[in-house]
Design a protein around this motif. Structure first.
Motif, PDB file in Angstrom:
ATOM      1  N   LEU A 204       0.823  -1.205   0.000  1.00 19.51           N
ATOM      2  CA  LEU A 204       0.000   0.000   0.000  1.00 19.51           C
ATOM      3  C   LEU A 204       0.860   1.259   0.000  1.00 19.51           C
ATOM      4  CD1 LEU A 204      -2.794  -0.949   2.583  1.00 19.51           C
ATOM      5  CD2 LEU A 204      -2.843  -1.168   0.082  1.00 19.51           C
ATOM      6  N   ASP A 205       2.152   1.091   0.141  1.00 23.69           N
ATOM      7  CA  ASP A 205       3.097   2.209   0.203  1.00 23.69           C
ATOM      8  C   ASP A 205       3.365   2.708  -1.225  1.00 23.69           C
ATOM      9  OD1 ASP A 205       5.346   3.871   0.342  1.00 23.69           O
ATOM     10  OD2 ASP A 205       6.283   2.708   1.947  1.00 23.69           O
ATOM     11  N   GLY A 206       2.823   3.876  -1.557  1.00 22.21           N
ATOM     12  CA  GLY A 206       2.971   4.398  -2.912  1.00 22.21           C
ATOM     13  C   GLY A 206       4.406   4.676  -3.297  1.00 22.21           C
ATOM     14  N   ARG A 215       5.933   1.583 -13.482  1.00 20.86           N
ATOM     15  CA  ARG A 215       4.907   1.996 -14.432  1.00 20.86           C
ATOM     16  C   ARG A 215       3.594   1.242 -14.254  1.00 20.86           C
ATOM     17  NH1 ARG A 215       7.189   4.474 -20.025  1.00 20.86           N
ATOM     18  NH2 ARG A 215       8.918   5.621 -19.094  1.00 20.86           N
ATOM     19  N   ALA A 216       3.438   0.583 -13.134  1.00 21.40           N
ATOM     20  CA  ALA A 216       2.161  -0.052 -12.813  1.00 21.40           C
ATOM     21  C   ALA A 216       1.262   0.966 -12.115  1.00 21.40           C
ATOM     22  CB  ALA A 216       2.389  -1.268 -11.921  1.00 21.40           C
ATOM     23  N   ALA A 217      -0.029   0.667 -12.046  1.00 19.80           N
ATOM     24  CA  ALA A 217      -0.970   1.556 -11.372  1.00 19.80           C
ATOM     25  C   ALA A 217      -0.598   1.704  -9.900  1.00 19.80           C
ATOM     26  CB  ALA A 217      -2.388   1.008 -11.508  1.00 19.80           C
ATOM     27  N   ALA A 218      -0.900   2.852  -9.336  1.00 23.41           N
ATOM     28  CA  ALA A 218      -0.638   3.101  -7.914  1.00 23.41           C
ATOM     29  C   ALA A 218      -1.490   2.158  -7.066  1.00 23.41           C
ATOM     30  CB  ALA A 218      -0.947   4.549  -7.575  1.00 23.41           C
ATOM     31  N   PRO A 219      -1.039   1.828  -5.851  1.00 25.07           N
ATOM     32  CA  PRO A 219      -1.796   0.892  -5.003  1.00 25.07           C
ATOM     33  C   PRO A 219      -3.249   1.298  -4.790  1.00 25.07           C
ATOM     34  CG  PRO A 219       0.389   1.230  -4.096  1.00 25.07           C
ATOM     35  CD  PRO A 219       0.258   2.199  -5.233  1.00 25.07           C
ATOM     36  N   HIS A 220      -3.508   2.581  -4.530  1.00 20.07           N
ATOM     37  CA  HIS A 220      -4.895   2.993  -4.286  1.00 20.07           C
ATOM     38  C   HIS A 220      -5.739   2.825  -5.548  1.00 20.07           C
ATOM     39  CE1 HIS A 220      -3.341   6.751  -6.133  1.00 20.07           C
ATOM     40  NE2 HIS A 220      -4.593   6.938  -6.493  1.00 20.07           N
ATOM     41  N   ARG A 221      -5.133   2.967  -6.722  1.00 21.16           N
ATOM     42  CA  ARG A 221      -5.871   2.784  -7.975  1.00 21.16           C
ATOM     43  C   ARG A 221      -6.200   1.315  -8.194  1.00 21.16           C
ATOM     44  NH1 ARG A 221      -9.091   2.501 -10.980  1.00 21.16           N
ATOM     45  NH2 ARG A 221      -9.418   3.451 -13.043  1.00 21.16           N
ATOM     46  N   ARG A 222      -5.323   0.424  -7.793  1.00 21.17           N
ATOM     47  CA  ARG A 222      -5.600  -1.010  -7.926  1.00 21.17           C
ATOM     48  C   ARG A 222      -6.756  -1.418  -7.015  1.00 21.17           C
ATOM     49  NH1 ARG A 222       0.565  -3.481  -7.843  1.00 21.17           N
ATOM     50  NH2 ARG A 222       1.525  -1.478  -8.382  1.00 21.17           N
ATOM     51  N   LEU A 223      -6.787  -0.842  -5.816  1.00 21.78           N
ATOM     52  CA  LEU A 223      -7.896  -1.136  -4.907  1.00 21.78           C
ATOM     53  C   LEU A 223      -9.218  -0.653  -5.501  1.00 21.78           C
ATOM     54  CD1 LEU A 223      -6.273  -0.219  -1.475  1.00 21.78           C
ATOM     55  CD2 LEU A 223      -6.776  -2.514  -2.345  1.00 21.78           C
ATOM     56  N   ARG A 224      -9.189   0.492  -6.168  1.00 20.64           N
ATOM     57  CA  ARG A 224     -10.394   0.991  -6.804  1.00 20.64           C
ATOM     58  C   ARG A 224     -10.824   0.061  -7.934  1.00 20.64           C
ATOM     59  NH1 ARG A 224      -9.881   6.995  -8.481  1.00 20.64           N
ATOM     60  NH2 ARG A 224      -9.775   6.372 -10.671  1.00 20.64           N
ATOM     61  N   GLN A 253      -2.175  -5.429   6.032  1.00 17.40           N
ATOM     62  CA  GLN A 253      -2.914  -4.229   5.664  1.00 17.40           C
ATOM     63  C   GLN A 253      -3.419  -4.304   4.217  1.00 17.40           C
ATOM     64  OE1 GLN A 253       0.073  -4.213   7.203  1.00 17.40           O
ATOM     65  NE2 GLN A 253      -0.564  -3.505   9.247  1.00 17.40           N
ATOM     66  N   VAL A 254      -2.612  -4.883   3.334  1.00 17.03           N
ATOM     67  CA  VAL A 254      -3.041  -5.065   1.937  1.00 17.03           C
ATOM     68  C   VAL A 254      -4.258  -5.980   1.874  1.00 17.03           C
ATOM     69  CG1 VAL A 254      -2.407  -5.998  -0.311  1.00 17.03           C
ATOM     70  CG2 VAL A 254      -0.750  -4.642   0.977  1.00 17.03           C
ATOM     71  N   LEU A 255      -4.207  -7.087   2.603  1.00 20.63           N
ATOM     72  CA  LEU A 255      -5.330  -8.024   2.596  1.00 20.63           C
ATOM     73  C   LEU A 255      -6.598  -7.371   3.137  1.00 20.63           C
ATOM     74  CD1 LEU A 255      -3.488 -11.266   3.799  1.00 20.63           C
ATOM     75  CD2 LEU A 255      -4.437 -10.847   1.516  1.00 20.63           C
ATOM     76  N   GLU A 256      -6.480  -6.607   4.200  1.00 17.68           N
ATOM     77  CA  GLU A 256      -7.653  -5.934   4.764  1.00 17.68           C
ATOM     78  C   GLU A 256      -8.251  -4.937   3.772  1.00 17.68           C
ATOM     79  OE1 GLU A 256      -6.123  -4.268   8.325  1.00 17.68           O
ATOM     80  OE2 GLU A 256      -6.115  -6.174   9.426  1.00 17.68           O
ATOM     81  N   ALA A 257      -7.378  -4.164   3.108  1.00 13.87           N
ATOM     82  CA  ALA A 257      -7.855  -3.176   2.143  1.00 13.87           C
ATOM     83  C   ALA A 257      -8.496  -3.857   0.933  1.00 13.87           C
ATOM     84  CB  ALA A 257      -6.703  -2.277   1.703  1.00 13.87           C
ATOM     85  N   ALA A 258      -7.915  -4.964   0.479  1.00 13.76           N
ATOM     86  CA  ALA A 258      -8.467  -5.678  -0.663  1.00 13.76           C
ATOM     87  C   ALA A 258      -9.826  -6.288  -0.327  1.00 13.76           C
ATOM     88  CB  ALA A 258      -7.498  -6.760  -1.122  1.00 13.76           C
TER      89      ALA A 258
END
Length: 364
Positions: A204-206, A215-224, A253-258
């Protein structure tokens, strides 16, 4: 006299720092300190150079479906529309495949891409063989099927269009939000148990993500993207791979957000460093985390029997030893606590209908 330390400099928007020679190269060239300050001058010039441009080549392939009989992989067949990947993930286990093209697994892998322009025609022929029997097809298992060049080339979309026509089940894995573009195809197939999507969220750390996967999508964008897919009725899972000791340490934290975004299945692997990936990853550590580089490599070696990598099917995905066991326990406890993997994503193999010839319609 102590050996001169060759400086390595980050290249904007790229994961690798060098055109590392591949393992089949006859010659290897390295910078050399001649005592006249040329290394410092070269470093200054490198910082002023414009970003490296991406080149795309096209190839005509004779086959597209890769058969898999590895006991540690859950799918039987896979396909990849592209060779090389512009996302530039430094840990990518597919980097050494560029060596077979006489290209560097370093910067060439993420800047000199190969597009399989006849992929749909060849796939149509393979699905149409009398001997063909449907099995789960995994898309984008080596290089990302929604990397930036897909926006224009649309090879992945054309593959999904054919799979929709033939009612053939598939799953894909990506780090890109571009998968949302094809929801008009994926969502109806998902409603018929013919499609599933997995989104990789390494951290989740941008700031860390920009270094690991520039060049991959930012973490918050992947969650969206996970939320968008789930709201459209698509079975969506999250990959928290790879786990790298002392680098991405926010698995829970990644698992919880996903989960909050709508993912209901999850999996992980630990970092793999086959062939040229090992020296590239060491360069990356020297550039970004020099103070902890030795500690990180020591933990990786601990998971790989003292080596950079062990290709044994029994351990290559999850590693072995105390540190690998700790990562496994963390994942299992978090996944169980949150609720992941309680229902298996089952895709329907019985709906498949062989394709007609290209451009040929059906009477019924």
């Amino acid at each position: 006299m102590p050996a001169a330390r060759i400086p390595i400099h980050a290249i904007k928007g790229r994961g690798a720092a060098t055109h590392l020679a591949h393992r089949f190269s006859r010659d290897e060239r390295n910078a050399f300190d001649d005592g006249w300050g040329t290394l410092e001058e070269g470093a200054a010039e490198a910082e002023e150079l414009p970003p490296l441009a991406t080149e795309v080549r096209f190839e005509d392939v004779r086959s597209v479906l890769n058969e898999n009989d590895s006991p540690d992989i859950s799918f039987d067949r896979s396909l990849n529309p592209y060779r090389g990947c512009e996302h530039g993930c430094i840990y990518c286990f597919a980097r050494p495949t560029h060596s077979y093209l006489n290209l560097s697994p370093g910067l060439d892998f993420e800047t000199r891409l190969i597009a399989k322009r006849n992929i749909v025609e060849v796939l149509r022929a393979e699905l149409g063989r009398r001997s063909y029997r449907p099995s789960h097809i995994a898309i984008g298992t080596a290089t990302d099927c929604y990397q930036p060049i897909e926006r224009e080339l649309r090879l992945t979309r054309s593959v999904i269009e054919l799979l929709q026509e033939t009612r053939h089940p598939f799953a894909l894995v990506t780090k890109s939000s571009a998968v949302e573009r094809d929801l008009d195809l994926i969502a109806p197939m998902a409603a018929e148990h013919l499609a599933a999507v997995y989104i990789t969220v390494t951290t989740l750390d941008g700031e860390l993500a920009r270094k690991l996967e520039p060049r991959a999508a930012a973490p918050h964008r992947r969650l969206r993207t996970i939320r968008t897919l789930a709201e459209a009725g698509v079975p969506v899972g999250v990959s928290v791979a790879p786990q790298i000791p002392f680098v991405n340490e926010d698995m829970e934290q990644v698992l919880e957000a996903a989960w909050a975004a709508g993912a209901r299945s999850a999996f992980y692997t630990v970092i793999r460093l086959p062939w040229e990936v090992a020296p590239l990853f060491r360069q990356w550590l020297e550039l970004h985390y020099p103070q902890r580089a030795d500690r990180i490599m020591a933990r990786i070696h601990e998971m790989r029997g003292g080596k950079d990598y062990d290709a044994d099917f029994a351990t290559r995905m999850k590693g072995s030893g105390l540190w690998a066991d700790l990562i496994r326990q963390r994942f299992e406890k978090a996944a169980n606590r949150i609720g992941f993997n309680r229902e298996r994503i089952a895709l329907d193999l019985g709906a498949f209908r062989p394709p007609g010839a290209a451009g040929q319609g059906r009477l019924f």
